[in-house]
Enzyme design. Structure first.
Site, short mmCIF file in Angstrom:
data_model
loop_
_atom_site.label_atom_id
_atom_site.label_comp_id
_atom_site.label_asym_id
_atom_site.label_seq_id
_atom_site.Cartn_x
_atom_site.Cartn_y
_atom_site.Cartn_z
N CYS A 2 32.43 12.80 -7.19
CA CYS A 2 31.19 13.33 -6.62
C CYS A 2 30.84 14.74 -7.06
CB CYS A 2 31.28 13.36 -5.12
SG CYS A 2 31.37 11.74 -4.44
N HIS A 13 20.99 13.77 -3.48
CA HIS A 13 21.16 14.46 -2.21
C HIS A 13 19.84 14.99 -1.67
CE1 HIS A 13 24.93 14.46 -4.42
NE2 HIS A 13 25.47 14.21 -3.27
N CYS A 41 25.27 9.96 -7.50
CA CYS A 41 26.18 9.48 -6.45
C CYS A 41 25.58 8.22 -5.84
CB CYS A 41 26.41 10.57 -5.40
SG CYS A 41 27.83 10.26 -4.31
N ARG A 83 33.35 15.64 21.75
CA ARG A 83 32.29 16.18 20.88
C ARG A 83 31.08 16.66 21.68
NH1 ARG A 83 30.86 11.68 16.78
NH2 ARG A 83 31.41 10.35 18.55
N GLU A 84 31.34 17.25 22.86
CA GLU A 84 30.24 17.69 23.72
C GLU A 84 29.32 18.69 23.01
OE1 GLU A 84 33.42 17.56 24.53
OE2 GLU A 84 33.73 16.80 26.55
N LYS A 96 33.69 23.67 0.67
CA LYS A 96 34.93 23.28 1.37
C LYS A 96 35.76 24.53 1.66
CE LYS A 96 35.35 18.55 0.44
NZ LYS A 96 35.53 17.83 1.67
N GLU A 121 39.45 17.40 -4.78
CA GLU A 121 39.44 18.16 -3.53
C GLU A 121 40.81 18.69 -3.09
OE1 GLU A 121 36.94 16.04 -0.79
OE2 GLU A 121 38.55 16.19 0.67
N GLY A 179 26.88 2.52 -6.71
CA GLY A 179 27.45 1.46 -5.87
C GLY A 179 26.66 1.13 -4.64
N ARG A 214 28.67 17.86 12.34
CA ARG A 214 29.22 16.63 11.76
C ARG A 214 30.74 16.59 11.90
NH1 ARG A 214 28.95 12.25 8.59
NH2 ARG A 214 30.74 12.07 7.23
N1 GLN Z 1 30.65 3.75 -4.45
C1 GLN Z 1 30.39 4.72 -3.44
C2 GLN Z 1 28.92 4.70 -3.08
O1 GLN Z 1 28.12 4.43 -3.94
C3 GLN Z 1 30.77 6.10 -3.88
C4 GLN Z 1 30.52 7.09 -2.80
C5 GLN Z 1 30.89 8.50 -3.17
O2 GLN Z 1 31.04 8.84 -4.31
N2 GLN Z 1 31.03 9.35 -2.20
O3 GLN Z 1 28.54 5.02 -1.98
ZN ZN Z 2 29.78 10.38 -5.33
#
Ligand code: GLN
Ligand code: ZN
Length: 759
Positions: free
Chosen positions: A647, A698, A730, A15-16, A114, A608, A435, A518
């Site tokens: 997500c 986000h 999320c 990963r230089e 994506k 996805e 979560g 990334r």
């Molecule tokens: N339960 C995970 C969290 O809260 C769900 C993550 C996700 O949806 N990418 O991080």
């Molecule tokens: Zn999520």
């Protein structure tokens, strides 16, 4: 036989490029030093490929961030907001990729998406009405000449006009067709210039041809290339039309009749490629670049199968070149950096560098009359004639014994819903989170110290318990209704389970670029998957012991675990995902037995891997992905509540399948996208209770109470109040603690105000 690769990884074997670029971002490295390091990496990558005896290797497959972004700059598709910054060319490029905030201005980045069905992301070009399409960079020419100077004749690679302009966003009133003349002109210039510089082959990538296209699309595609590829433009250069990630069933005949000199087809992911070839033939004056070595997975090629396939291909095509199925960008760089794999495991894997050798070997074996006696062939066949270690007969038996009942949860949804309403007695519009809570430096340090053996298990657990206790207390103070333990023990939602299950193999340095700087390091599904002991029960039980409110058990679903790993090729994805489902299902029952009454099974990556073509959705994916999820939770009691989380909210097209997962509650992203999906839920009588995220995690921005209240009211105008949950969109792990506390408080306060009105 001649051999080729479509493209090579660019971040470097360790990963230089990532590290060099990030230190440039931080201001620790001069631009000239970064450019020099990039040049050295390109030289190294060219050399490795040339030494492996691949006849045709690519130039211009390098990128500082993304090839679509490079193309946007090449074609001058540079939105005005970046032009106005007055930055150097490289900094303007990075501004488009990552946004810019500094003394020259404040602009957001281009959107990221994506790349087809991969985990790689490209930057979405923005075309404005004022966009002047013209040649605005010399990258492909410079990199072609750079290789030539090293004594290596390459095929320059460019992203084709049809794919580029189909993927672009049009911000004004002009559409693709309005730019057609300019597009043709600029591509003529590019091809003409490469031809003048002496390129024998030029590869034009058009992966969009493997997606569903209509008549107008195909006509436009044909028009562009008819006009583009005149003899005066390409001179003596040969043009390869390169496709990958599937077959070109909508336009095979049109493509083979266009003035390309060579056509690259994918025989790995392209389920219909061979039959298209057999049915329609292949022009004798064109070269077929046959993608037969998988550019997306890490398993060694099965030479016997591939040689048989090549023989079938040769029946129809006169001139065949052995190729990778797509760019090797999607696999890790080399096995040479792996010190912990067993000899047996190593024998089965081929990363990018090892795939070069495979392609070269196949090139020799295909014409070898005595192939069965060749050492390379025999070594390869020993891998496929015996069963690999890692089989687990108990798991296989369990799969064999599955019956229809194992996929059906009883009683049916409406009966369960009533029982759960009674059992939990939650207020209307129950509030919860997804979560994870912020993964602060101390949380990560605790994990890494434990991994390095600097602290023992009880010290490690002690710290996590403390974090959980703080997290529970915080959620109670804020006034949330359904709590979580915070996921402080988890590095990553897939790796955590992979490490606790039998059957996964982990690498040390097998990074794959996800976007820009990334990279991700997906686990490998090596053998049959099983669970030897509970993985999450202790922390969940501990969290539940601290509060009267329900705490959700938190698991990652089988489809997401499989989709974010390198899957096996010796058994079907369906069988593999069912194995994972059985293991996660056992965990569900253990959580339930330990008194956890709400269990969330995240399927972040379910959408996805939906096949690129609609007609393949059911047969190749949904027909096993949805049952796999059902298998995980079918055995729980009626008043155990199953949640799931996704997500994104772009599942309007598969809304019935999402409902058929038969979860009790689903949370998903909705805050950034418009609320269109809500109409779709209504129109389809979606039965599952829903938690459309009421704010965007986000961004560090704290939403106001009024704003969230407004969102909730909008949701209530379309969703029955008995079905609606209130949550962020999320997990909170990437956010700072302060903004999380404030945002959640606002979310709860907004909910309380709306509840007040409802009473
Ligand atoms: N339960 C995970 C969290 O809260 C769900 C993550 C996700 O949806 N990418 O991080
Ligand atoms: Zn999520």
């Amino acid at each position: 036989m001649n051999t080729a690769v479509i493209g090579y990884p660019r971040v470097g074997k360790l990963r230089e490029l990532k590290f060099a670029t990030e230190s440039y971002f931080k201001g620790d490295k001069a631009q000239s030093a970064l450019l020099d390091e990039a040049k050295a990496l390109r030289a190294e990558h060219l050399k490795v490929q040339a030494e492996s005896k691949i006849s045709l290797i690519s130039s211009n497959d390098f990128s500082f961030y993304d090839a679509i972004l490079d193309t946007a700059v090449l074609l001058n598709v540079i939105p005005a907001r970046y032009q106005q910054l007055g930055l150097s060319e490289l900094d303007r490029y990075f501004a488009m990729a990552r946004g810019y905030q500094g003394d020259k201005g404040d602009v957001r980045a281009l959107a990221m998406k994506k790349w087809f069905n991969t985990n790689y992301h490209y930057l979405v070009p923005e075309v404005e009405d004022s966009t002047q399409i013209k040649l605005a960079s010399s990258k492909p020419f410079d990199e072609y000449l750079e290789a030539k100077t090293l004594g290596i004749q390459t095929k320059p690679v460019i992203i084709g006009p049809f794919t580029f302009f189909k993927l672009a966003n049009y911000l004004g009133s002009k559409k693709l067709v309005d730019f057609k003349a300019d597009i043709i002109k600029v591509y003529q210039q590019i091809i003409g210039k490469l031809a003048d510089l002496g390129a024998e082959f030029i590869q034009i990538d058009e992966p969009i041809l493997v997606t569903d296209l209509d008549k107008d699309d195909i006509e436009l595609f044909s028009n562009i290339y008819q006009a583009l590829l005149t003899a005066t433009v390409k001179k003596s250069s040969k043009i390869i039309l390169q496709t990958y990630f599937g077959d070109i069933r909508d336009c095979y005949n049109e493509v083979i009749s266009l003035p390309f000199d060579a056509i690259g087809l994918d025989f790995v992911e392209g389920k219909q490629t061979l039959s298209l070839l057999e049915k329609n033939g292949f022009p004798s004056d064109k070269i077929l670049f046959a993608g037969v070595v998988n550019g997306k997975n890490i398993w060694k090629n099965n030479y016997q199968k591939t040689l048989a396939l090549l023989n079938q291909i040769k029946q129809k095509a006169y001139n065949v070149v052995i190729n990778s199925s797509c760019s090797l960008l999607h696999v890790p760089y080399t096995l040479q950096n792996e010190t912990k794999l067993t000899i047996q495991q190593r024998a089965y894997f081929a990363f990018a560098q090892e795939k070069l050798q495979e392609i070269a070997e196949l090139g020799e074996l295909v014409n070898d009359k005595n192939v069965e006696n060749s050492a390379a062939y025999r070594a390869n066949q020993t891998l496929f004639t015996r069963e690999r270690e890692g089989a687990n007969s108990a798991v296989r038996e369990r799969i064999k014994d599955l019956t229809v009942q194992d996929f059906i949860r009883l009683p049916a949804f409406s009966e369960r819903e009533a029982a759960q309403k009674k059992a939990f007695n939650l207020p209307v519009l129950p509030t919860t989170t997804i979560g994870s809570f912020p993964q602060t430096a101390d949380v990560r340090l605790n994990r890494s110290k434990f991994k390095r053996g600097e602290i023992n298990l009880s010290q490690y657990t002690e710290f996590n318990h403390q974090k959980i206790a703080e997290c529970i207390k915080l959620q109670e103070d804020i006034g949330l209704d359904v709590l979580v333990h915070g996921e402080f023990e988890r590095n990553d939602m897939v790796e955590y389970f992979g490490e606790s299950l039998n059957g996964f193999v982990f690498t040390e340095k097998a990074w794959v670029q996800s976007y820009g700087t990334r990279c991700v390091k997906p686990p490998i599904v090596w053998g049959d998957i099983s669970r030897s002991k509970p993985m999450t029960v202790d922390y969940s039980v501990y969290a539940q012991s601290l509060t009267e409110k329900p705490v959700k058990g938190m698991l990652t679903g089988p489809v997401t675990i499989l989709n974010w790993s390198f899957p096996r090729e010796d058994i079907s994805q369906k069988e593999s995902v069912f194995q994972i489902a059985l293991a996660i299902g056992d965990e569900v029952l253990d959580l339930e037995a330990a008194g956890i009454r709400i269990i969330q099974i995240d399927e972040a990556a379910l959408k996805e891997k939906l096949p690129l073509r609609r007609e393949d959705w059911d047969s190749e994916y949904l027909d096993w992905a949805i049952p796999a999820f059902r298998l995980v939770h079918s055995k729980v009691k009626e008043d155990t509540q199953i949640h799931t989380h996704m997500c994104y909210s772009e599942f309007a097209d598969i809304i019935k399948d999402i409902d058929a997962m038969d979860a009790d509650v689903i949370s998903f992203e909705a805050s950034r996208s418009n609320l269109d999906l809500i109409d779709v839920l209504k129109a389809n009588h979606f039965k599952t209770e829903v938690g459309p995220g009421v704010y965007d995690i986000h961004s560090p921005r704290v939403p106001s109470i009024a704003e969230i209240k407004d969102t909730i009211e909008k949701l209530l105008s379309k969703i029955d109040k008995q079905k609606l949950w209130i949550n962020p969109d999320c997990g909170l792990k990437t956010r700072g603690e302060k903004e999380v506390v404030e945002s959640l408080k606002h979310m709860v306060d907004a909910t309380l105000e709306v509840r007040e009105r409802l009473h």
